[in-house]
Structure formats: structure tokens, C-alpha cells
Design an enzyme around this catalytic site. Sequence first.
Site, PDB file in Angstrom:
ATOM      1  N   SER A  23       0.754  -1.318   0.018  1.00 16.43           N
ATOM      2  CA  SER A  23      -0.068  -0.028   0.036  1.00 16.43           C
ATOM      3  C   SER A  23       0.687   1.327  -0.150  1.00 16.43           C
ATOM      4  O   SER A  23       0.445   2.410  -0.014  1.00 16.43           O
ATOM      5  CB  SER A  23      -0.886  -0.273   1.124  1.00 16.43           C
ATOM      6  OG  SER A  23      -0.270  -0.236   2.531  1.00 16.43           O
ATOM      7  N   ASN A 110      -2.741  -2.361  12.576  1.00 18.04           N
ATOM      8  CA  ASN A 110      -4.385  -2.536  12.560  1.00 18.04           C
ATOM      9  C   ASN A 110      -4.937  -1.075  13.145  1.00 18.04           C
ATOM     10  O   ASN A 110      -5.679  -0.200  12.785  1.00 18.04           O
ATOM     11  CB  ASN A 110      -5.076  -3.539  13.025  1.00 18.04           C
ATOM     12  CG  ASN A 110      -4.806  -4.678  12.397  1.00 18.04           C
ATOM     13  OD1 ASN A 110      -4.082  -4.560  11.156  1.00 18.04           O
ATOM     14  ND2 ASN A 110      -5.286  -5.889  12.580  1.00 18.04           N
ATOM     15  N   THR A 155     -39.532  26.199 -13.586  1.00 20.43           N
ATOM     16  CA  THR A 155     -39.679  24.702 -13.163  1.00 20.43           C
ATOM     17  C   THR A 155     -40.096  23.964 -14.410  1.00 20.43           C
ATOM     18  O   THR A 155     -40.451  24.442 -15.497  1.00 20.43           O
ATOM     19  CB  THR A 155     -41.204  24.431 -12.326  1.00 20.43           C
ATOM     20  OG1 THR A 155     -42.308  25.016 -13.215  1.00 20.43           O
ATOM     21  CG2 THR A 155     -41.361  25.196 -10.951  1.00 20.43           C
ATOM     22  N   HIS A 156     -39.559  22.670 -14.496  1.00 17.99           N
ATOM     23  CA  HIS A 156     -39.342  21.703 -15.662  1.00 17.99           C
ATOM     24  C   HIS A 156     -38.676  22.546 -16.838  1.00 17.99           C
ATOM     25  O   HIS A 156     -38.828  22.355 -17.927  1.00 17.99           O
ATOM     26  CB  HIS A 156     -40.640  21.455 -16.258  1.00 17.99           C
ATOM     27  CG  HIS A 156     -41.726  21.176 -15.220  1.00 17.99           C
ATOM     28  ND1 HIS A 156     -41.911  19.684 -14.916  1.00 17.99           N
ATOM     29  CD2 HIS A 156     -42.715  21.792 -14.488  1.00 17.99           C
ATOM     30  CE1 HIS A 156     -42.779  19.646 -14.161  1.00 17.99           C
ATOM     31  NE2 HIS A 156     -43.329  20.842 -13.610  1.00 17.99           N
ATOM     32  N   SER A 277     -12.138  25.918 -28.413  1.00 23.36           N
ATOM     33  CA  SER A 277     -11.784  24.668 -29.499  1.00 23.36           C
ATOM     34  C   SER A 277     -10.740  24.593 -30.257  1.00 23.36           C
ATOM     35  O   SER A 277     -10.294  25.686 -30.664  1.00 23.36           O
ATOM     36  CB  SER A 277     -13.314  24.633 -30.197  1.00 23.36           C
ATOM     37  OG  SER A 277     -13.029  23.779 -31.282  1.00 23.36           O
ATOM     38  N   LYS A 283     -15.212  29.447 -30.326  1.00 26.87           N
ATOM     39  CA  LYS A 283     -15.932  28.741 -29.251  1.00 26.87           C
ATOM     40  C   LYS A 283     -15.141  29.036 -28.033  1.00 26.87           C
ATOM     41  O   LYS A 283     -14.120  29.456 -28.001  1.00 26.87           O
ATOM     42  CB  LYS A 283     -15.683  26.926 -29.410  1.00 26.87           C
ATOM     43  CG  LYS A 283     -16.582  26.636 -30.342  1.00 26.87           C
ATOM     44  CD  LYS A 283     -17.970  26.711 -30.056  1.00 26.87           C
ATOM     45  CE  LYS A 283     -18.542  25.621 -29.180  1.00 26.87           C
ATOM     46  NZ  LYS A 283     -18.539  24.337 -29.271  1.00 26.87           N
ATOM     47  N   ASN A 285     -15.817  27.573 -24.179  1.00 27.21           N
ATOM     48  CA  ASN A 285     -16.597  26.472 -23.733  1.00 27.21           C
ATOM     49  C   ASN A 285     -16.616  26.412 -22.433  1.00 27.21           C
ATOM     50  O   ASN A 285     -15.542  27.052 -21.537  1.00 27.21           O
ATOM     51  CB  ASN A 285     -16.087  25.083 -24.123  1.00 27.21           C
ATOM     52  CG  ASN A 285     -16.263  24.949 -25.607  1.00 27.21           C
ATOM     53  OD1 ASN A 285     -17.309  25.417 -26.329  1.00 27.21           O
ATOM     54  ND2 ASN A 285     -15.267  24.190 -26.109  1.00 27.21           N
ATOM     55  N   GLU A 290     -18.684  21.671 -16.958  1.00 33.06           N
ATOM     56  CA  GLU A 290     -19.027  20.351 -17.309  1.00 33.06           C
ATOM     57  C   GLU A 290     -17.947  19.526 -16.503  1.00 33.06           C
ATOM     58  O   GLU A 290     -18.589  18.254 -16.028  1.00 33.06           O
ATOM     59  CB  GLU A 290     -18.648  20.351 -18.666  1.00 33.06           C
ATOM     60  CG  GLU A 290     -19.592  21.177 -19.671  1.00 33.06           C
ATOM     61  CD  GLU A 290     -19.020  21.368 -21.205  1.00 33.06           C
ATOM     62  OE1 GLU A 290     -17.922  20.597 -21.578  1.00 33.06           O
ATOM     63  OE2 GLU A 290     -19.710  22.224 -21.827  1.00 33.06           O
ATOM     64  N   TYR A 317     -10.247  -7.105  11.692  1.00 31.15           N
ATOM     65  CA  TYR A 317      -9.414  -6.309  10.547  1.00 31.15           C
ATOM     66  C   TYR A 317      -9.330  -7.342   9.347  1.00 31.15           C
ATOM     67  O   TYR A 317      -9.166  -8.425   9.614  1.00 31.15           O
ATOM     68  CB  TYR A 317      -8.080  -5.713  10.968  1.00 31.15           C
ATOM     69  CG  TYR A 317      -7.436  -5.239   9.676  1.00 31.15           C
ATOM     70  CD1 TYR A 317      -7.705  -3.953   9.526  1.00 31.15           C
ATOM     71  CD2 TYR A 317      -6.448  -6.213   8.770  1.00 31.15           C
ATOM     72  CE1 TYR A 317      -6.925  -3.394   8.224  1.00 31.15           C
ATOM     73  CE2 TYR A 317      -5.751  -5.456   7.715  1.00 31.15           C
ATOM     74  CZ  TYR A 317      -6.114  -4.237   7.439  1.00 31.15           C
ATOM     75  OH  TYR A 317      -5.303  -3.923   6.536  1.00 31.15           O
ATOM     76  N   GLN A 322      -7.843  -2.195   3.455  1.00 27.89           N
ATOM     77  CA  GLN A 322      -6.718  -1.315   2.897  1.00 27.89           C
ATOM     78  C   GLN A 322      -7.224  -0.753   1.492  1.00 27.89           C
ATOM     79  O   GLN A 322      -6.579   0.031   1.162  1.00 27.89           O
ATOM     80  CB  GLN A 322      -5.602  -2.345   2.551  1.00 27.89           C
ATOM     81  CG  GLN A 322      -4.657  -1.692   1.786  1.00 27.89           C
ATOM     82  CD  GLN A 322      -3.267  -2.599   1.807  1.00 27.89           C
ATOM     83  OE1 GLN A 322      -2.431  -2.806   2.729  1.00 27.89           O
ATOM     84  NE2 GLN A 322      -2.802  -3.171   0.615  1.00 27.89           N
ATOM     85  N   LYS A 325      -8.504   3.506   0.777  1.00 24.41           N
ATOM     86  CA  LYS A 325      -7.668   4.446   0.570  1.00 24.41           C
ATOM     87  C   LYS A 325      -7.696   5.393  -0.745  1.00 24.41           C
ATOM     88  O   LYS A 325      -7.809   6.487  -0.928  1.00 24.41           O
ATOM     89  CB  LYS A 325      -6.197   4.158   0.625  1.00 24.41           C
ATOM     90  CG  LYS A 325      -5.896   3.838   2.350  1.00 24.41           C
ATOM     91  CD  LYS A 325      -4.811   3.831   2.494  1.00 24.41           C
ATOM     92  CE  LYS A 325      -4.665   3.039   3.905  1.00 24.41           C
ATOM     93  NZ  LYS A 325      -5.410   1.798   4.155  1.00 24.41           N
TER      94      LYS A 325
END
Length: 473
Positions: A23, A110, A155-156, A277, A283, A285, A290, A317, A322, A325
Site C-alpha cells: 500500500s 491495524n 420549473t421543468h 476549441s 468557441k 466552452n 462540465e 481487521y 486497505q 484509500k
Amino acid sequence: MATLWGGRFTKEMDDTVKLYQDSFPYDKRLFEEDVEGSLAHCKMLVRQGILSEGDGKAITDGLNSIRDDVHAGKLEVAGDYEDIHTFVEEVLTERIGDAGKRLHTGRSRNDQIALDMRLFTRKKILEMRGQILTLLSILLQKMKENEDTIMPGFTHLQKAQPITLAHHMGSYFEMFRRDVTRLDDLYERMNYCPLGSGAFAGTTYPLDREYTAELLGFKAATNNSQDSVSDRDYIIEFLSDMSLIMMHLSRFAEETVIWNTNEYRFIEIDDAYSTGSSIMPQKKNPDIAELLRGKTGRVYGSLMGMLTVMKGLPLAYDKDIQEDKEGYFDAVDTTMLSIELAGQMLDTARFNEKRMADSASGGFTNATDAADYLVTKGIPFRDAHGIIGRIVLYCIEKNKSMNELSLEEYKTFSPAFEQDIYQAIDLTTCVERRLTKGAPGKAAMDQEITDSEEFLAGEKARTFQGIPGGEIS
Ligand code: ARG
């Protein structure tokens, strides 16, 4: 390779097994926590007479020298070690000899990793909390600046009623307010120290677990030692809190994307938070927004991953743990970067007030207010709703807004209409009359802003076991 457990083995570990089980590549991140825990453990062992003063001093000096060297860039947390615990103990023993081998008395990896993960989590909760407080300050600022900025509420995703930008920002303030209080709750619930639980069944050495807990700034030591080494609830809770934070950021991001479209143009994202772009020169963006939306998926994935890792684990344990992480660290990093960027993007964005106001006046957002107007003239709401519905249909056919109809036209739908209809459906009037608690009318919004300011000041002043919880990040 360096391991802490070679005695009963006659063969070296298979290379692929090593790759699979080591690890260190990712838990080396817990270096600070591991040293901090070891220093406290050592101090307690000396106090209890389990370690000699001399060994205690050698260990403490050794650990401090390792930490200093790492900070100074003289020692790299790297090499062929199984995990971070092995690294620290091996380097310590190289430096101070036998005393280094006594540090692990009354301790297991542990309870050591259980401690490291709690220390890490505790620190990150406070940092993230500080970041959200910064985001809340930005939202509050936008609320204060935009109490008169009229926009359509949806709304919607259809224009519905007029609100203000302050009111819209206030919605996000509430979401992130809840997120802060969730982190506060989590901190209080998880701030207990598992060190001294041993492998899982405690130990025969007379450890003073409360003393170690106190040294490390915990409220107290945890209870049951089996549970202490195998509990990762706080990680799942934190992941769940982060998932909610990301969900809120993602909703904000989605609206930013929509508001930034050529069609809406409610918002102009600053150049520093946009991208271009490679083929279409025109463009600009909203990639950051996003990505906020997209990265939400990753954080949810870590939550599901961790819930699944823990499901069906027998006490105490198991090595499955492990796997707590990589996804977790990734989620913490992703969420923290996301909060920071969302705040900066909002802080630097420009709102197009004219577009918002024009849009609000274009889509019959005052239709409810027109119906309410008829109610004041004694018409039952359900009938008023029907009358205004027919007027809207008429307006659509005539390509007019309700403000453009003559009083004669109004009267063909109901004799109750009078000259004051124009005032009643004026957008400013529509917003100003909404004065119920939490509504966008100025007096109600003033109250919401005051309340938000008080909340923020209280949260900034809050301390956690003596640690200031303000904008730490
Ligand atoms: N690397 C382990 C983990 O992250 C530390 C505990 C190891 N304990 C053990 N019995 N192998 O969970």
C-alpha cells in the site's frame, strides 16, 4: 523489500503479490499522520513506564529528524517498503538502532492505520469546511448585490415565476449551509482515537488510551477494540457528505452551462475559467462547469466502492479494508478542487442583468400574479386560473405579452379587470409582493441575508477541540 514480519516465512514474497498488496504507493500520503501518531504513542509509553526515558527520547528525536528531513527535501518518502508504517519504523531504526524497534510495543498496524485514517479525515473535514465557508461568502456577496436583479424562476426548465438573482443564489447558499453542518456533525461523531486497540483485542501492556487521545486532540478514546480497528463508517459518511456537496456543485454547474449557452446568455464565464476549441475559433466552452458535473460521478463511485468493500466483512481487521484509500483520497482531492473552482468561477463570472430581465418578461412569468389579481377582485382562484389561461393562449396567438393587451381586450375575458392590472403584473411588483418567509421580495430577502450572515459568522467562529474551524483551507 522491507517488511515488519519476516520471521515465520521461508520464502520471499512473489513479485506480483507484492505489487498487488503493497500500500506504500498510496499510503505514503499518510506520512505526517503516521509520525504524529507515533510521537504520541511513544510519549504515552514512556509516561506509563513501558519505555525507558532514554529510548523515548531517542525515538522522539529520531521521528522529529525524519519529519524535518522530509520537510527539508533531504529524505524522500519512497523506496521498497510495504507501507508507510514500515517506512517510518525502518528509517527510524536505521537512524537510532534498537530503540526504534521498541516503538511498536503495544501497537499493531491495524490500530495504527485506523488512527492515521482518522487523523487524515479530521484534517480534511476542517479544510473542506473552510472551503465551503469561502464559497458561502461568495454566494452571500452575490445575494447582497442582486436583490433587485429580476430573472425568471423555472420549473421543468420552463419559465415559471419572476424571482431575483439574489433569491436564486440563496438557494445554493442553503444547500452548502447544510453541507457545512453535515461536516460539523461528522467531525463531532468521528473525533475519537482508536490507538491502543492493538490488532483488535487490546493489549496486555498498561496503555493509557485516554492520554494518547488527548495528546492527539481527540475527544476521547474509542470504545470496543474490535470495532475500533475495523470501523470505517466515518470514511463512508465523509464520502456521502462529499457526494452531496458534489451533487450541489453539479446542479450549480448544470445551470451555469445552460445560462452560458448562446440562447440564454444569462452568465458570462470569465476567460480564465473557460476553454476554447482546437477547430472552431469562435468557441468559448464552459469546461470547468462540465467537469464539475462529470467529476461528481467519480465521487459517487468512491462512495459506492467503499460501501461495497465494507459490506460482508467479518470482524475484526481484514485486508479488504486497505482498499479504503485510493478512491477516498481521490474523492477528497476531487471535491476540494471542485469547491475551490466553483467558487472562483462564480466570483469572476458576470451576470447579464438585461438578458435576465428580458427573459423574465417574455414568458408569462407574471401569469400567477394576474390570477392572484383576479382573486383580489373576488373571483375564486380556480376560476381566475382558467381566465388567465385563456388570456395566455390569446396572447400566444396574437404574439403579445400580457402587458401589451389593452384594457378592452382584458375585459372581454372578465369584467373584473381594471386599470390597476398593469401595475399588478409589473415584474417588479410581482417580486416585491412575495414576502412570505424565504420568498424573493425585498423585505423577505433582507431577512434571509441577515440570517445567512449570522450563520456564516457563527460557523467561522466555531472551534473543534480547540482548533479554529474558520476558513482554514
Ligand atoms: N496497509 C494496511 C491498511 O492500509 C495497514 C494494516 C495492515 N494490517 C495487517 N494486518 N496487514 O489497512
